[in-house]
Design an enzyme around this catalytic site. Structure first.
Site, PDB file in Angstrom:
ATOM      1  N   ASP A   1      27.986   7.981  17.472  1.00 62.04           N
ATOM      2  CA  ASP A   1      27.438   7.370  16.245  1.00 62.04           C
ATOM      3  C   ASP A   1      25.861   7.212  16.457  1.00 62.04           C
ATOM      4  O   ASP A   1      25.539   7.215  17.500  1.00 62.04           O
ATOM      5  CB  ASP A   1      28.100   6.396  15.363  1.00 62.04           C
ATOM      6  CG  ASP A   1      28.086   5.115  16.316  1.00 62.04           C
ATOM      7  OD1 ASP A   1      27.724   4.897  17.392  1.00 62.04           O
ATOM      8  OD2 ASP A   1      28.295   4.049  15.485  1.00 62.04           O
TER       9      ASP A   1
ATOM     10  N   TYR B   1      32.360  12.778  14.791  1.00 61.81           N
ATOM     11  CA  TYR B   1      32.275  11.647  15.312  1.00 61.81           C
ATOM     12  C   TYR B   1      33.680  10.837  14.597  1.00 61.81           C
ATOM     13  O   TYR B   1      34.110  10.283  15.552  1.00 61.81           O
ATOM     14  CB  TYR B   1      31.321  10.553  14.344  1.00 61.81           C
ATOM     15  CG  TYR B   1      31.551   9.286  14.282  1.00 61.81           C
ATOM     16  CD1 TYR B   1      31.435   8.332  15.419  1.00 61.81           C
ATOM     17  CD2 TYR B   1      32.139   8.759  13.334  1.00 61.81           C
ATOM     18  CE1 TYR B   1      31.596   7.243  15.471  1.00 61.81           C
ATOM     19  CE2 TYR B   1      32.789   7.505  13.279  1.00 61.81           C
ATOM     20  CZ  TYR B   1      32.416   6.586  14.246  1.00 61.81           C
ATOM     21  OH  TYR B   1      32.784   5.537  14.364  1.00 61.81           O
TER      22      TYR B   1
ATOM     23  N   GLU C   1      36.930   4.552   8.726  1.00 65.93           N
ATOM     24  CA  GLU C   1      35.922   5.309   9.241  1.00 65.93           C
ATOM     25  C   GLU C   1      35.184   5.882   8.386  1.00 65.93           C
ATOM     26  O   GLU C   1      33.664   6.275   8.394  1.00 65.93           O
ATOM     27  CB  GLU C   1      36.347   6.272  10.161  1.00 65.93           C
ATOM     28  CG  GLU C   1      36.793   5.717  11.578  1.00 65.93           C
ATOM     29  CD  GLU C   1      36.038   4.968  12.530  1.00 65.93           C
ATOM     30  OE1 GLU C   1      34.661   5.041  12.315  1.00 65.93           O
ATOM     31  OE2 GLU C   1      36.346   4.138  13.367  1.00 65.93           O
TER      32      GLU C   1
END
Length: 349
Positions: A134, A116, A33
């Site tokens: 996102d 996020y 991520e």
DNA sequence: AAGCCGGGGTA
DNA sequence: TACCCAGGCTT
């Protein structure tokens, strides 16, 4: 059928096979991520593979030198991600006993982990019902629900997070979150989305109203600043060839923090050799130059998102040794910006 | 609320 | 060119 059900069905039919989809280890998911923030899958994937190979566990990453982390990150950009990655790994070891945080709230305490990323990790690894928002999600929701609130306004950020929470499938959050992002990346793309064969086409507001190309709405663009860089490459040469040069580490604020570069003379415009032969002394105080040659007659324009760097490289030959000499054979050990890496490659030392 | 922070792909 | 990418932090 509901929005989320259609997303889930589409995902199960169309999901790509990606390295981080083989695991729900929070360390690996976190790594993926952070790497993928503002970064395309194609660009980030090789970095993910290298990081997981070099650092099998969060403890391995925590125990590394920042220099090594930055070197592995070289070329990915947004280097604060790498510095925060390293700091967060240390936090996991020091403050969480080496066990990765297992919920949204605790994940948020880690450096470089925002809304996020905490949502992504907690939902993917622990099935916590947190909606990810996102760039893909903004686009899909703005179009499907016909929302024209700017996605990067304070109101928009709040509105889309709430909307995302309202339409998510809590019971299948792991796949739903990845599904809506994948849908945005593959089907509902920024340009030329595949509306013709879209499973949501019969209920998409933007498609019905002809607003697909107008949504999502985003507030202004950042203006670009021009800067003029003159890199002065000290060169100490003997019969065997070029032996030594110098690199400085960038410190303080600004671009490329903690990365290395050649001694830099910044100017207000592109310089000619006459000006450089005078001004180089301000930067290379301790070096007596035998000769200064320009490497590239036309400035290289290196484009960052918010700055254009007009850059010339100047070869400063000297017959004497100097401080902070770096053996050129070790030059590839240093983490450097792409601009510098490209020069090193072209010059061949 | 606005600015800062990379590099590369796409149309 | 302009825009965007599995954003977050600082001011």
């Amino acid at each position: 059928m509901s929005f989320s059900s259609k997303i889930l069905d589409w995902y199960h039919e169309n999901k790509r096979s990606l390295p981080w989809r083989e695991t729900i280890d929070p360390y690996k998911i976190w790594l993926s991520e952070i790497i993928l923030q503002q970064t395309r899958v194609a660009q980030g994937t090789p970095y993910y593979l290298r990081f997981t190979e070099v650092f099998s566990t969060v403890a391995d990453l925590a125990n590394a030198d920042e220099e090594q982390v930055l070197k592995l990150w070289q070329g990915l950009g947004y280097y604060s991600r790498a510095r925060n990655l390293h700091a967060a790994a240390k936090m996991v070891v020091d403050e969480y006993g080496g066990e990765f945080p297992d919920n949204y709230k605790k994940l948020l305490t880690l450096k470089g982990v925002g809304d996020y990323t905490a949502s992504a990790i907690s939902s993917i690894c622990f099935n916590e019902p947190q909606a990810v928002v996102d760039g893909n999600v903004y686009r899909v929701l703005a179009r499907y629900y016909g929302v024209d609130i700017p996605i990067n306004s304070t109101e928009g950020i709040k509105y889309f997070k709430t909307l995302a929470e309202k339409v998510m499938d809590e019971k299948a959050i792991r796949d739903y979150n990845q599904g809506i992002m994948e849908f945005g990346a593959i089907q509902c793309t920024p340009k030329k989305p595949l509306c013709l064969l879209c499973p949501l086409s019969d209920s998409c507001v933007a498609l019905e109203k002809g607003l697909v190309n107008d949504l999502p709405v985003k507030l202004k663009k950042t203006k670009v600043r021009n800067r003029y860089f003159n890199y002065l490459i000290p060169i100490y040469k003997d019969a065997e060839g070029i032996q030594f040069t110098r690199l400085n580490q960038r410190i303080g604020k600004g671009i490329w923090q903690n990365l290395w570069e050649f001694p830099l003379l910044e100017s207000k415009d592109v310089l000619k050799i006459e000006e450089v032969t005078i001004k180089y002394k301000e930067v290379l105080k301790d070096i007596k130059s035998r000769e200064v040659l320009v490497f590239n007659d036309n400035a290289v324009v290196h484009k960052l998102s918010h700055q254009h760097l007009y850059t010339k490289f100047w070869l400063v030959y000297t017959n004497d040794t100097f401080n902070d000499m770096i053996p050129v054979r070790e030059i590839t050990h240093f983490p450097v910006p792409v601009l510098i890496a490209d020069f090193i490659k072209a010059f061949k030392f």
